[in-house]
Design a protein around this motif. Sequence first.
Motif, PDB file in Angstrom:
ATOM      1  N   ARG A 157     -71.050 -11.403  -6.533  1.00  0.00           N
ATOM      2  CA  ARG A 157     -71.178  -9.783  -6.584  1.00  0.00           C
ATOM      3  C   ARG A 157     -71.611  -9.372  -8.030  1.00  0.00           C
ATOM      4  O   ARG A 157     -71.315 -10.131  -8.817  1.00  0.00           O
ATOM      5  CB  ARG A 157     -69.704  -9.209  -6.156  1.00  0.00           C
ATOM      6  N   ILE A 158     -71.793  -7.950  -8.153  1.00  0.00           N
ATOM      7  CA  ILE A 158     -71.666  -7.458  -9.512  1.00  0.00           C
ATOM      8  C   ILE A 158     -70.362  -7.038  -9.596  1.00  0.00           C
ATOM      9  O   ILE A 158     -69.713  -6.028  -8.879  1.00  0.00           O
ATOM     10  CB  ILE A 158     -72.828  -6.308  -9.390  1.00  0.00           C
ATOM     11  N   GLY A 159     -69.660  -7.370 -10.663  1.00  0.00           N
ATOM     12  CA  GLY A 159     -68.230  -6.962 -10.782  1.00  0.00           C
ATOM     13  C   GLY A 159     -67.144  -7.969 -10.147  1.00  0.00           C
ATOM     14  O   GLY A 159     -67.759  -8.641  -9.115  1.00  0.00           O
ATOM     15  N   SER A 160     -66.119  -8.141 -10.675  1.00  0.00           N
ATOM     16  CA  SER A 160     -65.228  -8.941  -9.984  1.00  0.00           C
ATOM     17  C   SER A 160     -64.146  -8.002  -9.150  1.00  0.00           C
ATOM     18  O   SER A 160     -63.934  -6.942  -9.420  1.00  0.00           O
ATOM     19  CB  SER A 160     -64.410  -9.870 -11.010  1.00  0.00           C
ATOM     20  N   GLN A 161     -63.542  -8.826  -8.354  1.00  0.00           N
ATOM     21  CA  GLN A 161     -62.219  -8.134  -7.472  1.00  0.00           C
ATOM     22  C   GLN A 161     -61.049  -9.163  -7.420  1.00  0.00           C
ATOM     23  O   GLN A 161     -61.145 -10.300  -7.135  1.00  0.00           O
ATOM     24  CB  GLN A 161     -62.722  -7.588  -6.381  1.00  0.00           C
ATOM     25  N   THR A 162     -60.099  -8.762  -8.151  1.00  0.00           N
ATOM     26  CA  THR A 162     -58.760  -9.507  -7.834  1.00  0.00           C
ATOM     27  C   THR A 162     -58.029  -8.804  -7.099  1.00  0.00           C
ATOM     28  O   THR A 162     -58.043  -7.347  -6.938  1.00  0.00           O
ATOM     29  CB  THR A 162     -58.103 -10.156  -9.089  1.00  0.00           C
ATOM     30  N   VAL A 188     -67.647  -8.325 -15.630  1.00  0.00           N
ATOM     31  CA  VAL A 188     -68.147  -9.456 -15.130  1.00  0.00           C
ATOM     32  C   VAL A 188     -69.526  -9.428 -14.447  1.00  0.00           C
ATOM     33  O   VAL A 188     -69.762  -8.475 -13.482  1.00  0.00           O
ATOM     34  CB  VAL A 188     -67.029  -9.992 -13.985  1.00  0.00           C
ATOM     35  N   LYS A 189     -70.473 -10.297 -14.658  1.00  0.00           N
ATOM     36  CA  LYS A 189     -71.638 -10.321 -14.276  1.00  0.00           C
ATOM     37  C   LYS A 189     -71.748 -11.136 -13.001  1.00  0.00           C
ATOM     38  O   LYS A 189     -71.199 -12.236 -12.954  1.00  0.00           O
ATOM     39  CB  LYS A 189     -72.780 -10.799 -15.387  1.00  0.00           C
ATOM     40  N   ARG A 190     -72.841 -10.508 -12.147  1.00  0.00           N
ATOM     41  CA  ARG A 190     -73.168 -11.528 -10.895  1.00  0.00           C
ATOM     42  C   ARG A 190     -73.482 -13.050 -11.286  1.00  0.00           C
ATOM     43  O   ARG A 190     -74.241 -13.084 -12.107  1.00  0.00           O
ATOM     44  CB  ARG A 190     -74.160 -10.931 -10.319  1.00  0.00           C
ATOM     45  N   GLY A 191     -72.844 -13.803 -10.694  1.00  0.00           N
ATOM     46  CA  GLY A 191     -73.025 -15.233 -10.756  1.00  0.00           C
ATOM     47  C   GLY A 191     -72.024 -15.946 -11.898  1.00  0.00           C
ATOM     48  O   GLY A 191     -71.756 -16.989 -11.562  1.00  0.00           O
ATOM     49  N   GLU A 192     -71.292 -15.096 -12.430  1.00  0.00           N
ATOM     50  CA  GLU A 192     -70.259 -15.721 -13.194  1.00  0.00           C
ATOM     51  C   GLU A 192     -69.029 -16.245 -12.136  1.00  0.00           C
ATOM     52  O   GLU A 192     -69.100 -15.747 -11.137  1.00  0.00           O
ATOM     53  CB  GLU A 192     -69.415 -14.760 -14.209  1.00  0.00           C
ATOM     54  N   PRO A 193     -68.350 -17.123 -12.433  1.00  0.00           N
ATOM     55  CA  PRO A 193     -67.206 -17.828 -11.460  1.00  0.00           C
ATOM     56  C   PRO A 193     -66.316 -16.586 -10.948  1.00  0.00           C
ATOM     57  O   PRO A 193     -66.189 -16.715  -9.487  1.00  0.00           O
ATOM     58  CB  PRO A 193     -66.336 -18.593 -12.428  1.00  0.00           C
ATOM     59  N   ARG A 194     -65.861 -15.645 -11.747  1.00  0.00           N
ATOM     60  CA  ARG A 194     -65.076 -14.718 -11.129  1.00  0.00           C
ATOM     61  C   ARG A 194     -65.674 -13.478 -10.472  1.00  0.00           C
ATOM     62  O   ARG A 194     -65.021 -12.789  -9.681  1.00  0.00           O
ATOM     63  CB  ARG A 194     -64.424 -13.817 -12.504  1.00  0.00           C
ATOM     64  N   SER A 195     -67.011 -13.548 -10.286  1.00  0.00           N
ATOM     65  CA  SER A 195     -67.724 -12.615  -9.547  1.00  0.00           C
ATOM     66  C   SER A 195     -67.734 -12.961  -8.163  1.00  0.00           C
ATOM     67  O   SER A 195     -68.299 -12.150  -7.263  1.00  0.00           O
ATOM     68  CB  SER A 195     -69.169 -12.430 -10.022  1.00  0.00           C
ATOM     69  N   PHE A 196     -67.475 -14.244  -7.663  1.00  0.00           N
ATOM     70  CA  PHE A 196     -67.618 -14.717  -6.340  1.00  0.00           C
ATOM     71  C   PHE A 196     -66.363 -14.201  -5.444  1.00  0.00           C
ATOM     72  O   PHE A 196     -65.439 -13.991  -5.683  1.00  0.00           O
ATOM     73  CB  PHE A 196     -67.560 -16.120  -6.137  1.00  0.00           C
ATOM     74  N   VAL A 197     -66.763 -13.345  -4.301  1.00  0.00           N
ATOM     75  CA  VAL A 197     -65.935 -12.898  -3.324  1.00  0.00           C
ATOM     76  C   VAL A 197     -66.494 -13.324  -2.011  1.00  0.00           C
ATOM     77  O   VAL A 197     -67.698 -13.254  -1.700  1.00  0.00           O
ATOM     78  CB  VAL A 197     -66.018 -11.200  -3.298  1.00  0.00           C
TER      79      VAL A 197
END
Length: 504
Positions: free
Chosen positions: A215-220, A201-210
């Motif tokens: 962020r760089i990378g996603s976290q669930t 997941v690249k920074r700026g993609e919806p899933r990258s937001f924490v």
Amino acid sequence: MATRAMNRRSFLQWTGAGALSLWSPAALGWGAANAPNILFILADDIGYGDFGCYGATKVKTPNVDRLASQGLRFTDAHSPSAVCTPTRYAFMTGEYAWRKKGTGILPGIASLIVEPGRVTVPSLLKQAGYTTGIVGKWHLGLGPKEPTDYNGAIKPGPLEVGFDYCFIIPATGDRTPCVYVENHRVVGLDPNDPIQLDYSVKRGEPRSFVNGIPRIGSQTGGKAALWKDEEIAGTLAAKAEAFLERNKDKRFFLFLSTHDIHVPRVPHPHPFADVRAGVRGDTIHSFDGTVGQVLASLDRLKLADNTLVIVTSDNGGVLDANGPDVEHGGTVETNNGHLHNGPLRAGKGSPYEGGTRVPFIVRWPGHIKPGVSDALICHVDMLASMAALTAQRLVESAGPDSFNVLPALLGEKLDKPCRDHLVEHGNVLALRKGPWKLIPANPAGGANKKGKKGKKRNGAGAQLYNLAEDIGETNNVATAHPDLVKEMTALLQRIRENGRSRSS
Ligand code: CA
């Protein structure tokens, strides 16, 4: 008999220390037994022009400036690299990071890149009886293999390479996971909500937001453990203070590795917020507040006189936000004209001086005479210098690029420089020798690559600058000094091929 045996052992230790260089701590009147505490404060992305004592006028840094007035301020100190991970690797090991594959900027799922068992700054100090701790950014990988599993005991990590205690940001503020790790565990992790990271997941993609920040990378998962970005500086300062408090009666080494002023820049409101150099300026104020807070702790605990304090930065300054929220980085204009790297050319990532020439202040009351030093030093030298400070001999295989610059740190009058050359590591390697700076001919790219619109930046030929006359590296004098270009190109080649640059 016991005393005699002890004395003989001490004598042999001194002899060993003396063999490290002509200089010996015994000659200066102290020994391993009364070497000072060490507090090494490493800022992130603070540039050569970011403190008042280095010429900044649009930000206020009273705590750092006071430290400089009480200590020695270096004007030619360098980070071993122009970006985070390789600088930290070289600081820890005394080895230039470009010698080793896999030491580039790491994702938050990378495994540990410092081999357990090798001599590091903290392991060396631990051997000398220090209690060692790191608080703040780590960014040297965690665990035995990628991807790091954050849901169990996380090791190897700082505790396996010399630290007795750690409270860390695993990678960077703008990389997942957005949690603290204390010793081997994520702080506050709910086992029913495990952390999962996805670095596709690249920074700026919806899933990258924490926390609303890309962020760089996603976290669930790991929701209960998430840090609050605006509280990072305060949390790290408090953890540093707690370490000092706990270890006030021991000899300690604390590596305080701040998040400030790396992106994302989410500073707390600050009393100097009216003197604005943009959000970036406010994060400098935040860093200065951290320095003030830990120095006040040293005073309160009556440790200041016996603690060697260093404040420096891991690479040169950078304005942009590495992301879509330019508000958090901006331009020189939105930073109210503040020149983050002072008179230097370029910044973070670059082989020009703005990439690696950084602030460096050292204070040890009663031992270091306040002033300014133009000695050439580098964070890679901390290993050999700490060895000298604690009267330990560095084995041949350790710290292959680490020079003993302790005499320079102490402000001693030097017959010859502690190091007469230094490899600067940006997107290409450059070489310093005295006032000269060489960026070798490089048809392939790097600093010599073409500009965005196909315009050549500097051509493919060698660049040579005389920094004594031209600190801004504006006048390439390579064609006027072909012999020097040849000599320095050959020296850089030798340093690369030899696998080491420390000769003793
Ligand atoms: Ca950095």
